[in-house]
Design a protein around this motif. Structure first.
Motif, PDB file in Angstrom:
ATOM      1  N   ALA A  66      12.376  17.283  -8.877  1.00 26.95           N
ATOM      2  CA  ALA A  66      12.407  18.683  -8.184  1.00 26.95           C
ATOM      3  C   ALA A  66      11.182  18.835  -7.275  1.00 26.95           C
ATOM      4  O   ALA A  66      11.694  19.223  -6.299  1.00 26.95           O
ATOM      5  CB  ALA A  66      12.475  19.601  -9.305  1.00 26.95           C
ATOM      6  N   LEU A  67      10.179  18.441  -7.656  1.00 22.36           N
ATOM      7  CA  LEU A  67       9.182  18.491  -6.824  1.00 22.36           C
ATOM      8  C   LEU A  67       9.137  17.484  -5.505  1.00 22.36           C
ATOM      9  O   LEU A  67       8.638  17.790  -4.467  1.00 22.36           O
ATOM     10  CB  LEU A  67       7.617  18.349  -7.539  1.00 22.36           C
ATOM     11  N   VAL A  68       9.751  16.376  -5.934  1.00 20.31           N
ATOM     12  CA  VAL A  68       9.803  15.499  -4.516  1.00 20.31           C
ATOM     13  C   VAL A  68      10.668  16.113  -3.587  1.00 20.31           C
ATOM     14  O   VAL A  68      10.557  16.001  -2.508  1.00 20.31           O
ATOM     15  CB  VAL A  68      10.325  14.063  -5.386  1.00 20.31           C
ATOM     16  N   ARG A  96       0.936  -1.184  -0.054  1.00 21.82           N
ATOM     17  CA  ARG A  96       0.206  -0.159  -0.137  1.00 21.82           C
ATOM     18  C   ARG A  96       0.816   1.461   0.149  1.00 21.82           C
ATOM     19  O   ARG A  96       0.472   2.395  -0.611  1.00 21.82           O
ATOM     20  CB  ARG A  96      -0.931  -0.109   1.333  1.00 21.82           C
ATOM     21  N   HIS A  97       1.955   1.311   0.848  1.00 24.77           N
ATOM     22  CA  HIS A  97       2.805   2.431   0.862  1.00 24.77           C
ATOM     23  C   HIS A  97       3.315   2.660  -0.402  1.00 24.77           C
ATOM     24  O   HIS A  97       3.585   3.827  -0.937  1.00 24.77           O
ATOM     25  CB  HIS A  97       3.760   2.074   1.788  1.00 24.77           C
ATOM     26  N   ARG A  98       3.638   1.563  -1.367  1.00 22.55           N
ATOM     27  CA  ARG A  98       4.400   1.840  -2.670  1.00 22.55           C
ATOM     28  C   ARG A  98       3.137   2.527  -3.556  1.00 22.55           C
ATOM     29  O   ARG A  98       3.283   3.307  -4.389  1.00 22.55           O
ATOM     30  CB  ARG A  98       4.664   0.453  -3.246  1.00 22.55           C
ATOM     31  N   LEU A  99       1.887   1.953  -3.265  1.00 17.89           N
ATOM     32  CA  LEU A  99       0.898   2.578  -3.965  1.00 17.89           C
ATOM     33  C   LEU A  99       0.581   3.888  -3.730  1.00 17.89           C
ATOM     34  O   LEU A  99       0.505   4.780  -4.507  1.00 17.89           O
ATOM     35  CB  LEU A  99      -0.380   1.771  -3.870  1.00 17.89           C
ATOM     36  N   MET A 100       0.731   4.372  -2.613  1.00 22.67           N
ATOM     37  CA  MET A 100       0.624   5.758  -1.982  1.00 22.67           C
ATOM     38  C   MET A 100       1.452   6.840  -2.632  1.00 22.67           C
ATOM     39  O   MET A 100       1.438   7.865  -3.102  1.00 22.67           O
ATOM     40  CB  MET A 100       0.468   6.000  -0.444  1.00 22.67           C
ATOM     41  N   ARG A 101       2.895   6.291  -2.765  1.00 18.33           N
ATOM     42  CA  ARG A 101       4.103   6.857  -3.405  1.00 18.33           C
ATOM     43  C   ARG A 101       3.813   7.120  -4.816  1.00 18.33           C
ATOM     44  O   ARG A 101       4.010   8.269  -5.357  1.00 18.33           O
ATOM     45  CB  ARG A 101       5.514   6.331  -2.871  1.00 18.33           C
ATOM     46  N   ALA A 108       1.971  11.799   2.902  1.00 15.13           N
ATOM     47  CA  ALA A 108       1.887  13.289   3.287  1.00 15.13           C
ATOM     48  C   ALA A 108       2.470  14.449   2.756  1.00 15.13           C
ATOM     49  O   ALA A 108       2.396  15.619   2.817  1.00 15.13           O
ATOM     50  CB  ALA A 108       2.032  13.147   4.989  1.00 15.13           C
ATOM     51  N   ASN A 109       3.981  13.883   2.067  1.00 13.37           N
ATOM     52  CA  ASN A 109       4.842  14.916   1.882  1.00 13.37           C
ATOM     53  C   ASN A 109       5.481  14.417   0.446  1.00 13.37           C
ATOM     54  O   ASN A 109       5.716  13.179   0.348  1.00 13.37           O
ATOM     55  CB  ASN A 109       5.840  15.094   2.932  1.00 13.37           C
ATOM     56  N   THR A 110       5.709  15.129  -0.355  1.00  9.57           N
ATOM     57  CA  THR A 110       6.365  14.712  -1.762  1.00  9.57           C
ATOM     58  C   THR A 110       7.545  14.126  -1.534  1.00  9.57           C
ATOM     59  O   THR A 110       8.098  13.277  -2.371  1.00  9.57           O
ATOM     60  CB  THR A 110       6.271  15.686  -2.960  1.00  9.57           C
ATOM     61  N   ARG A 111       8.451  14.418  -0.416  1.00 13.41           N
ATOM     62  CA  ARG A 111       9.561  13.785  -0.431  1.00 13.41           C
ATOM     63  C   ARG A 111       9.599  12.294  -0.025  1.00 13.41           C
ATOM     64  O   ARG A 111      10.432  11.512  -0.497  1.00 13.41           O
ATOM     65  CB  ARG A 111      10.362  14.364   0.947  1.00 13.41           C
ATOM     66  N   GLU A 112       8.620  11.703   0.498  1.00 13.55           N
ATOM     67  CA  GLU A 112       8.204  10.651   0.727  1.00 13.55           C
ATOM     68  C   GLU A 112       8.017   9.603  -0.563  1.00 13.55           C
ATOM     69  O   GLU A 112       8.320   8.376  -0.404  1.00 13.55           O
ATOM     70  CB  GLU A 112       6.926  10.237   1.688  1.00 13.55           C
TER      71      GLU A 112
END
Ligand SMILES: [Zn+2]
Length: 233
Positions: free
Chosen positions: A144-146, A91-96, A202-206
């Motif tokens: 860059a957005l990440v 699921r976390h991969r799907l969220m990313r 929650a944050n694009t860095r993730e």
């Protein structure tokens, strides 16, 4: 009508729930952390008690979620309390990936005609000329957005407000996630804003760095850009 816990907290991995229906290999609960196939995002897998959940689909009534057990799995009794737990790594991969597609849609300025989010890759289809899709430019734009570390934000508007702002429906082939007169919005401030019912980080860095695996024509109005996580291509 189940309480859809993933809508308010996509990071919830499990919940206690009461079985409200069980037939053939399908179980319905009074609340769930399982995201059902929709908006291009595949359904969650996991466990209900000891039984494997191999797919999750929407039911016919509003907010009905059908947990599909593997064939032969014992059905829990209606009224019993169970632990419902998703396969979190998947699921976390799907969220990313799902969040990465919002970034892809912000980088490529063209109408989106389709999309799909799977465990190992995700794509959007654009109504655009092939020569305008440049792999290096798209990758650099997304990454860059990440790196900028934008927070994501969920909010709700009324159906009437959505009808007054049709630009919020970005993906033509995907109906906006309506329910009880409300529509869910996913916002990455200053980057993207659109109606979306999926699960995001929650944050694009993730998201981590992504790579464009391929750019291919799938039809006159479908130029497909497929993303993978960097290093996995
Ligand atoms: Zn989304």
């Amino acid at each position: 009508m189940a309480l859809l816990l993933f809508r308010d907290d996509p990071y919830l991995r499990s919940c206690d729930a009461v079985v409200v229906a069980a037939r053939e290999n399908v179980v319905e609960l009074d609340r769930t952390v399982f995201y059902p196939l929709g908006g291009g995002q595949v359904g969650d897998t996991g466990r209900i008690g000891t039984a494997r959940v191999i797919d999750t689909r929407k039911g016919e009534t509003e907010n009905a979620v059908l947990h599909c057990l593997e064939p032969g799995a014992p059905l829990p009794g209606v009224g019993s309390m169970v632990l419902a737990e998703i396969d979190w790594e998947r699921r976390h991969r799907l969220m990313r990936f799902h969040t990465a597609l919002h970034l892809l849609g912000a980088v490529v300025k063209a109408p989106v005609t389709g999309g799909r989010i799977q465990e190992d890759k995700a794509h959007l289809d654009f109504d655009i000329e092939m020569e305008k899709l440049v792999k290096e430019t798209i990758e650099a734009g997304i990454n860059a957005l990440v790196e900028a570390g934008h927070n994501t934000r969920i909010s709700w508007i009324t159906d009437a407000e959505l009808d007054a702002r049709p630009e919020l429906v970005k993906t033509m082939s995907v109906a906006p996630p309506r329910g009880a007169g409300r529509v869910r919005l996913m916002e990455i401030p200053e980057v993207d804003l659109q109606a979306c019912g999926g699960t995001h980080v929650a944050n694009t860095r993730e998201v981590g760095h992504v790579a464009v695996a391929r750019i291919r024509s799938e039809g006159k109005r479908n130029k497909r850009v497929t993303l993978v996580f960097k290093g996995e291509a």
